[in-house]
Motif scaffolding. Structure first.
Motif, PDB file in Angstrom:
ATOM      1  N   ALA A   1      23.294   4.689  -1.692  1.00 47.45           N
ATOM      2  CA  ALA A   1      23.249   4.450  -0.256  1.00 47.45           C
ATOM      3  C   ALA A   1      21.841   4.659   0.289  1.00 47.45           C
ATOM      4  CB  ALA A   1      24.238   5.366   0.464  1.00 47.45           C
ATOM      5  N   ALA A   2      21.107   5.633  -0.259  1.00 45.14           N
ATOM      6  CA  ALA A   2      19.733   5.874   0.186  1.00 45.14           C
ATOM      7  C   ALA A   2      18.856   4.660  -0.107  1.00 45.14           C
ATOM      8  CB  ALA A   2      19.174   7.118  -0.501  1.00 45.14           C
ATOM      9  N   ILE A   3      19.059   4.033  -1.262  1.00 42.92           N
ATOM     10  CA  ILE A   3      18.308   2.815  -1.597  1.00 42.92           C
ATOM     11  C   ILE A   3      18.659   1.695  -0.629  1.00 42.92           C
ATOM     12  CG2 ILE A   3      18.037   1.019  -3.346  1.00 42.92           C
ATOM     13  CD1 ILE A   3      18.515   3.292  -5.449  1.00 42.92           C
ATOM     14  N   ALA A   4      19.959   1.534  -0.352  1.00 39.50           N
ATOM     15  CA  ALA A   4      20.399   0.499   0.582  1.00 39.50           C
ATOM     16  C   ALA A   4      19.828   0.753   1.982  1.00 39.50           C
ATOM     17  CB  ALA A   4      21.921   0.445   0.629  1.00 39.50           C
TER      18      ALA A   4
ATOM     19  N   LEU B   1      16.985   2.226   2.723  1.00 36.59           N
ATOM     20  CA  LEU B   1      15.560   1.871   2.749  1.00 36.59           C
ATOM     21  C   LEU B   1      15.374   0.362   2.889  1.00 36.59           C
ATOM     22  CD1 LEU B   1      14.271   4.363   0.046  1.00 36.59           C
ATOM     23  CD2 LEU B   1      13.551   4.289   2.445  1.00 36.59           C
ATOM     24  N   HIS B   2      16.227  -0.415   2.238  1.00 32.94           N
ATOM     25  CA  HIS B   2      16.171  -1.873   2.428  1.00 32.94           C
ATOM     26  C   HIS B   2      16.510  -2.234   3.870  1.00 32.94           C
ATOM     27  CE1 HIS B   2      15.358  -3.289  -1.597  1.00 32.94           C
ATOM     28  NE2 HIS B   2      16.334  -2.551  -2.099  1.00 32.94           N
ATOM     29  N   ALA B   3      17.547  -1.585   4.415  1.00 33.02           N
ATOM     30  CA  ALA B   3      17.990  -1.896   5.774  1.00 33.02           C
ATOM     31  C   ALA B   3      16.955  -1.478   6.815  1.00 33.02           C
ATOM     32  CB  ALA B   3      19.319  -1.193   6.053  1.00 33.02           C
ATOM     33  N   ASP B   4      16.161  -0.461   6.496  1.00 34.69           N
ATOM     34  CA  ASP B   4      15.189   0.081   7.448  1.00 34.69           C
ATOM     35  C   ASP B   4      13.948  -0.791   7.586  1.00 34.69           C
ATOM     36  OD1 ASP B   4      14.359   2.282   9.203  1.00 34.69           O
ATOM     37  OD2 ASP B   4      12.836   2.679   7.681  1.00 34.69           O
ATOM     38  N   ALA B   5      13.699  -1.653   6.599  1.00 35.83           N
ATOM     39  CA  ALA B   5      12.477  -2.467   6.623  1.00 35.83           C
ATOM     40  C   ALA B   5      12.643  -3.643   7.581  1.00 35.83           C
ATOM     41  CB  ALA B   5      12.170  -2.980   5.211  1.00 35.83           C
ATOM     42  N   PRO B   6      11.744  -3.791   8.556  1.00 34.36           N
ATOM     43  CA  PRO B   6      11.835  -4.927   9.492  1.00 34.36           C
ATOM     44  C   PRO B   6      11.674  -6.276   8.795  1.00 34.36           C
ATOM     45  CG  PRO B   6      10.339  -3.229  10.323  1.00 34.36           C
ATOM     46  CD  PRO B   6      10.633  -2.897   8.900  1.00 34.36           C
ATOM     47  N   ALA B   7      10.908  -6.268   7.704  1.00 36.38           N
ATOM     48  CA  ALA B   7      10.700  -7.487   6.911  1.00 36.38           C
ATOM     49  C   ALA B   7      10.629  -7.084   5.445  1.00 36.38           C
ATOM     50  CB  ALA B   7       9.416  -8.194   7.338  1.00 36.38           C
ATOM     51  N   ALA B   8      10.865  -8.058   4.548  1.00 41.16           N
ATOM     52  CA  ALA B   8      10.879  -7.751   3.117  1.00 41.16           C
ATOM     53  C   ALA B   8       9.559  -7.141   2.669  1.00 41.16           C
ATOM     54  CB  ALA B   8      11.179  -9.017   2.328  1.00 41.16           C
ATOM     55  N   GLY B   9       8.441  -7.637   3.228  1.00 40.53           N
ATOM     56  CA  GLY B   9       7.127  -7.144   2.845  1.00 40.53           C
ATOM     57  C   GLY B   9       6.855  -5.728   3.268  1.00 40.53           C
ATOM     58  N   GLU B  10       7.686  -5.178   4.141  1.00 45.78           N
ATOM     59  CA  GLU B  10       7.487  -3.811   4.626  1.00 45.78           C
ATOM     60  C   GLU B  10       8.432  -2.806   3.953  1.00 45.78           C
ATOM     61  OE1 GLU B  10       6.938  -3.540   9.000  1.00 45.78           O
ATOM     62  OE2 GLU B  10       7.225  -5.717   8.970  1.00 45.78           O
TER      63      GLU B  10
END
Length: 382
Positions: A265-268, A270-279
């Motif tokens: 869930a922590a990995i998920a 971090l993905h959800a927290d990024a405004p864009a894939a590059g961030e």
């Protein structure tokens, strides 16, 4: 008729019968009979105590069936006289049904089917449609599972939370098809479990489901093709589910009893927290994969970690991690293709994408990998 109410009451009514001495299979049959009677009677004459009504009718059905079966007359001495009608007991044994349905003697597929039937309250037809198998096939699977657990019907023994969570995660990963959304059903059941048991890994699994489910609308294009995470329209993600998932996860992590579902869930998150894939914070993701690998020693985790290393430290670092893994792992070839493309070796990447397409487990993934190969081959031959 309130179908949601019936489904929510089913597990607790079943648990009452099992606690009174009915074996699981007979109790489940009696509860199904009571549900059918409720569908017939309630629209014209709704009961004041729906659960008590179902318990009374189901217990009568069980006693009638027991008395009618000469080979099981001795059980009648154990079950005793019919309890007087009245309010249903306040104790909720639903939690123990999870453990019973996740019995170690059952195969994963049978445990999932039995959980959906006994705890989820789905009909055999609904479960069969969700799994795209004939109803008769699913009925046989559920019947075998009920017979297996019928001799283990005591509800006062501690269960294995980890096994229950794996069963629920299997339900979630089945996704959705037909008239039953198994991903949504898994979230509903996990919410129910989280309300009944105070365990950080239960919370971790619920958070993981919410965070993954939040991306559902963006995972496919209008033509049904897969959209990789990096290319998804993040404006289509469900921000309310993400916020809830993150809040649940933070509370679980604060208890300092880390488990694999919390780490996933922590990995998920971090993905959800990024405004864009590059961030995306790939360095932190690698660190969480290190924790996950320590907890599970799962080769698939190490495969996903290789992708994260490739993003954090460059594709050649990812390929070096990949070289240490078994090339027969599921999706190994697809990961190799992606990392070679990132490294600029388009010829090798195109070949590997084509190989991965032949190995793909489903049509949607096969089409996606075939298009990746075609895209690279087209670009090289211009």
């Amino acid at each position: 008729m309130d179908e949601a109410l019936l489904r929510s009451l089913t597990p607790s009514v079943l648990a009452v019968l099992v606690r009174r001495g009915a074996d699981f299979a007979a109790a489940e049959d009696a509860v199904q009979d009571a549900l059918l009677e409720a569908i017939r009677v309630w629209p014209a004459d709704p009961p004041r105590d729906p659960k008590g009504w179902l318990v009374t009718v189901a217990w009568r059905r069980f006693l009638d069936a027991t008395r009618a079966d000469a080979a099981r007359r001795r059980r009648e001495d154990l079950t005793g006289e019919e309890p007087a009608p009245g309010p249903a007991p306040s104790v909720d044994d639903t939690l123990q049904l999870y453990f019973l349905c996740a019995h170690p003697s059952l195969t994963p597929s049978s445990a999932v089917a039995l959980t959906l039937r006994a705890v989820g309250g789905l009909t055999t037809r609904q479960i069969a449609r969700a799994y795209l198998v004939p109803e008769a096939t699913m009925a046989q699977r559920i019947s075998r599972a009920k017979r297996t657990v019928s001799g283990c019907g005591r509800l006062d023994r501690p269960g294995d939370v980890a096994t229950v969570l794996r069963v629920l995660y299997l339900v979630f990963n089945e996704g959705y098809s037909g008239d039953v959304d198994l991903a949504a059903e898994a979230i509903r059941l996990t919410r129910q479990l989280a309300a009944a048991i105070d365990h950080p890994e239960v919370a971790g699994l619920l958070a993981l489901m919410l965070l993954h489910h939040a991306r559902r609308a963006a995972r496919t294009a209008p033509d049904g093709s897969l959209v990789p995470l990096a290319e998804q329209d993040r404006g289509r993600w469900d921000t309310a589910s993400i916020a809830e998932g993150v809040e649940i996860l933070q509370a679980a992590l604060a208890r300092d009893r880390l488990g694999e579902f919390q780490a996933q869930a922590a990995i998920a998150a971090l993905h959800a927290d990024a405004p864009a894939a590059g961030e995306t914070d790939w360095v932190q993701i690698v660190e969480w994969y290190d924790e996950l690998a320590r907890l599970t020693d799962n080769p698939v985790v190490r495969l996903n970690r290789a992708v994260a290393v490739g993003e954090a430290d460059g594709p050649r670092a990812g390929l070096a991690e990949l070289a240490a893994l078994d090339d027969s792992l599921p999706r190994y070839t697809a990961v190799a293709a992606y990392l070679h493309e990132r490294d600029g070796d388009l010829e090798t990447a195109a070949r590997l994408y084509a190989e991965a397409a032949h190995q793909a487990p489903d049509l949607a993934e096969r089409d996606h990998l075939t298009r990746q190969a075609a895209r690279l081959n087209s670009g090289r031959h211009r």
